[in-house]
Design an enzyme around this catalytic site. Structure first.
Site, PDB file in Angstrom:
ATOM      1  N   THR B  82      17.619   3.575   4.232  1.00 27.43           N
ATOM      2  CA  THR B  82      17.200   3.487   5.636  1.00 27.43           C
ATOM      3  C   THR B  82      18.412   3.333   6.539  1.00 27.43           C
ATOM      4  OG1 THR B  82      15.017   2.624   5.120  1.00 27.43           O
ATOM      5  CG2 THR B  82      15.897   2.089   7.282  1.00 27.43           C
ATOM      6  N   GLN B 187      14.785  10.114  -3.055  1.00 24.22           N
ATOM      7  CA  GLN B 187      13.834  10.331  -4.149  1.00 24.22           C
ATOM      8  C   GLN B 187      14.423  11.201  -5.254  1.00 24.22           C
ATOM      9  OE1 GLN B 187      11.110   8.821  -4.697  1.00 24.22           O
ATOM     10  NE2 GLN B 187      10.785   7.864  -2.716  1.00 24.22           N
ATOM     11  N   SER B 207      19.399   5.422  -2.244  1.00 26.75           N
ATOM     12  CA  SER B 207      19.136   4.002  -2.421  1.00 26.75           C
ATOM     13  C   SER B 207      19.079   3.693  -3.912  1.00 26.75           C
ATOM     14  CB  SER B 207      17.796   3.675  -1.760  1.00 26.75           C
ATOM     15  OG  SER B 207      17.615   2.300  -1.744  1.00 26.75           O
ATOM     16  N   THR B 255      30.656  -8.179   4.474  1.00 30.09           N
ATOM     17  CA  THR B 255      31.258  -8.530   3.193  1.00 30.09           C
ATOM     18  C   THR B 255      30.734  -7.621   2.090  1.00 30.09           C
ATOM     19  OG1 THR B 255      31.469 -10.828   3.847  1.00 30.09           O
ATOM     20  CG2 THR B 255      31.481 -10.392   1.489  1.00 30.09           C
ATOM     21  N   CYS B 342      -6.942   3.894   5.386  1.00 30.65           N
ATOM     22  CA  CYS B 342      -7.356   2.501   5.250  1.00 30.65           C
ATOM     23  C   CYS B 342      -6.270   1.633   4.631  1.00 30.65           C
ATOM     24  CB  CYS B 342      -8.601   2.413   4.383  1.00 30.65           C
ATOM     25  SG  CYS B 342     -10.063   2.074   5.339  1.00 30.65           S
TER      26      CYS B 342
END
Lengths: 386, 406
Positions: B82, B187, B207, B255, B342
């Site tokens: 992100t 991904q 990530s 850091t 939902c």
């Protein structure tokens, strides 16, 4: 995200007893192809079929799979005894939607009495309205976990309240069959449209098909809830914070009905908008904090800017520009034109002598913004387009 | 803070939500504990105890870049993908001459929401549509390139469907242009082989926790320059996003998170070693798809005809609502995801499936299974044993079976 459901809700949703595919009320009208295909395509809103001399099957649907929830309610009523013989439902929905449908069905099964138990007749302006007596609030209460003294220890998550509006809505639609017979979504006649408008009020949220009265019906309980929160000091809202209160109402309406949850146009831009409804019902907030925090409108008041329909808003801005801006510009050989209003952004164009000066157009836009903020609405932004 | 046991005691957990996050490999945890409790110094320190820890960064850079044929010197550690996506978009556009960005409608929110913000700041964004298979088309991209296009940001593979985008084609088309090419490979990394050189990817974000590394660490690989045909190499300009001390050449303050960087390095090393496992993962995924198709009538597999990640399958179960399916699977320990409205707080349907023009009545019936190298055949069988019963039950509730049967 994982929802923290009450155990009661989980238990009810895991062991449904009134699933139509198992109860089989539709078998009573086996040969009715039109009704069946309307059910399969989701077109059916309400229907009524006499099974024999004594019994009538009532059907009411609400929602659509595209919105995430769909429910059809079936009631087999014995007319001479005024009792519900059998009840069943179809439900496409999440755990809390299944739980709410099942709980609603269980409540009706317990009451049995049709008129006076499931619904009541109420006279309004010389006409009879059929009001359901099984309401969302009751279903939600039944789905909560309670301790021995009956105190609620865990209730259905707020965000999932909208899933339980299914039952009340399906029941409301079912009751329409009593007075108006079959209603198909695609074949709504003008009469029936009028009738739906009469019962539910004009359509407010087009995405989730929420009508005015569905929204206004919630106001009283939201009002009470907010009153309690404020009394306990659990709300940061102050009685004179009109915008904050409108926002709170709006959030709760959206949680309970989904209204305004998709395209967002019904927040301000439609007529009636959700904001306009809230302000119409509660134009004044009572700072003393009497029994009711919110005082209902005695007479129609002038609406604030953000509750007005689009064209009225444009008119206000135009008036302000004509009165406060244009005269001084024209003295210097320039002029100003209102180009558009997009959300809270007002686009203006400077013409004449002012148009050629880049620096002055920026300064002017700022000046116009200050004037509009002072005289029309404090959140307006003004942009100059060349 | 105490470790609380999972609130619902279940005998087994079958974890098939690896596109959400993965289990950290125990070897990863081991090195992390070491750098938290034994060699816990600050790698920016002058003393040897801390300063010598730079070797951890170097090792990790080497191990990570090996996964996509990058240059260790060009890798910057961030708090995750992100941040890397935020940095790539904002950092490039701040310096860019043109104000136009091209991205796709199926990107991760960390790209889409930054683009929306940039639009408010006066930039212009083109959101490319996708095919019914969920793939961006090169032709559409070429058609939307403008004089002032400065950045193209297209994800390597989609998180919901697993569809792989034509990155090599896009890179090849952009390689001679003064347009920076960013790809969010979160991904894809560790699941398929990538090559930033051959595919001409200028900026690549990723990530660690998507390939059995720790959460909260990732990175951005920044190619320093681009060789535009004839003429001097063109420098890729990007401003820092998080400002702080002199860490990472002033490009990213804060850091150095040595334990997490060590974990990331270890995870990358293991992903490289296990890259042969993806065939096995794909075989299991296909077994799952095939068995579900056989046993549950009427299912639709999204992006089935596209090039896909070997571990992902996205299946529509018409007549059964997604959150109900997830909830019931969860009761017996099976962890999967849904795009149902939902399930989200905002009550909005999946923007990815919406962009793929999936039938609205089906979007709320979608389930994503994402496997990992830990997934066993026995677990697949457990799912296949239980899932059809659950679907049948829910379809019974909704009347789907009855309506279908006539």
């Amino acid at each position: 995200m994982a929802w923290d459901y009450p155990e009661k809700l989980r238990e009810v949703a895991a062991n449904p007893r009134f699933i139509e595919s198992e109860v089989g009320l539709l078998r009573l009208i086996e040969g009715d192809g039109k009704l069946k295909s309307a059910l399969a395509s989701g077109d059916l809103i309400a229907a009524k079929r006499d099974i024999d001399k004594e019994r009538t099957l009532y059907i009411g649907s609400y929602g659509s799979p595209a919105c995430g929830d769909y429910m059809t309610l079936f009631l087999l009523v014995n007319n001479p005894t005024n009792s519900v013989e059998k009840i069943s439902y179809d439900n496409y929905g999440c755990t809390s939607s299944i739980g709410a449908s099942e709980m609603g069905a269980r409540l009706i099964d317990k009451i049995k009495q049709f008129e006076g138990g499931v619904f009541q007749k109420r006279e309004e302006k010389g006409q009879f309205q059929l009001e359901p007596l099984i309401l969302n609030s009751g279903i939600l209460r039944e789905l909560s976990d309670v301790d021995e003294s009956g105190r609620v220890i865990k209730s259905v998550p707020k965000e999932k309240h909208h899933c339980s509006v299914m039952f009340e809505q399906a029941l409301r639609n079912l009751l329409k069959a009593l007075t108006h017979g079959d209603i198909y979504g695609s074949l709504l006649s003008e009469d029936q449209k009028c009738m739906i408008d009469e019962v539910d009020g004009p359509l407010v949220c087009h995405c989730f098909d929420v009508h005015e009265k569905t929204i206004t019906r919630l106001f009283q309980s939201i009002d009470k809830e907010l009153h309690e929160l404020m009394a306990r000091g659990e709300s940061d809202l102050r009685p004179d914070d009109k915008e904050g209160i409108v926002k709170y109402f709006h959030e709760r309406v959206q949680e309970s009905t989904k209204a305004g949850g998709a395209c967002g146009k019904c927040h301000y831009d439609r007529s009636p908008s959700i904001e306009a409804l809230i302000l119409r019902e509660f134009p004044n907030y009572n700072p003393k904090g009497d029994d009711k925090v919110v005082v209902r409108a005695e007479h129609k008041e002038e609406k604030p800017y953000f509750a007005l329909p689009f064209f009225d808003r444009v008119k206000l801005i135009q008036e302000a520009i004509d009165t406060f801006v244009r005269p001084s510009l024209q003295r210097d050989g320039g002029d100003i034109e209102l180009v558009s209003l997009e959300g809270d952004t007002v686009k203006v164009a400077l013409t004449g002598a002012c148009a050629t000066c880049a620096a002055s157009s920026v300064t002017m836009a700022y000046g116009v913004q200050q004037i509009l903020r002072e005289h029309v609405y404090k959140r307006l932004d003004v942009e100059h387009i060349g | 803070m105490v470790i609380r046991k999972y609130s619902r005691p279940i005998e087994k957990i079958v974890y098939m939500d690896n596109n959400a996050t993965t289990r950290a490999d125990p070897l990863v945890a081991e090195v992390m504990v070491h750098y938290l409790t034994e060699e816990y110094g600050n790698s920016e320190s002058v003393h040897h105890f801390g300063g010598d820890l730079r070797y951890v960064e170097d090792d990790a850079r080497e191990n990570v870049t090996r996964l996509f044929n990058g240059n260790p010197a060009n890798l910057y550690f961030t708090s995750g993908a992100t941040e890397a996506n935020n940095w790539a978009l904002r950092g490039v556009m701040k310096r860019a001459k043109g104000k136009h960005i091209i991205t796709s409608t199926v990107e991760h929110p960390s790209v889409l929401n930054v683009c929306k913000q940039l639009e408010l700041d006066g930039y212009q964004v083109t959101y490319l549509p996708v095919t019914m298979e969920g793939v961006v088309e090169l032709d559409a991209l070429i058609a939307s390139v403008r004089e002032d296009t400065s950045l193209v940001s297209i994800m390597y593979a989609n998180n919901e469907t697993g569809a792989i985008m034509p990155i090599a084609d896009i890179g090849n088309y952009l390689k001679d242009k003064k347009i920076i090419f960013h790809s969010d490979a979160t991904q894809a990394l560790g699941k398929i082989s990538l090559d930033v050189v051959a595919e001409h990817i200028d900026l690549l974000s990723f990530s660690a926790h998507k390939f059995h590394g720790p959460k909260g660490i990732g990175g951005l690989h920044i190619a320093p320059r681009k060789r535009i045909a004839e003429g001097a190499p063109w420098r890729i300009e990007i401003t820092p996003f998080i400002l702080g001390g002199e860490q990472q050449d002033y490009m990213r303050g804060g850091t150095m998170n040595i334990p997490s960087i060590a974990g990331l390095g270890k995870a990358a090393e293991l992903a490289y070693l296990h890259s042969g496992d993806s065939n096995q993962v794909e075989k299991l995924r296909n077994l799952l798809e095939q068995s579900i198709s056989e046993q549950v009538p009427g299912v639709i597999i999204n992006s089935q005809n596209a090039r896909r990640l070997p571990n992902t399958t996205n299946i529509i179960f018409p007549g059964a609502e997604g959150e109900s399916i997830v909830d019931r699977l969860s009761e017996i320990g099976i962890c999967v995801s849904t795009g149902s409205a939902c399930s989200s707080k905002s009550l909005t349907i999946s923007h990815v499936l919406d962009a793929m023009k999936v039938e609205p009545s089906c979007i709320n019936s979608v389930i994503r299974f994402s496997l990992s190298r830990y997934t066993s055949e026995e677990e697949i069988k457990y799912v296949i044993h239980n899932l059809p019963k659950i679907i049948e039950k829910l379809r019974n509730y909704s009347g789907y079976t009855r309506k279908r049967g006539g």
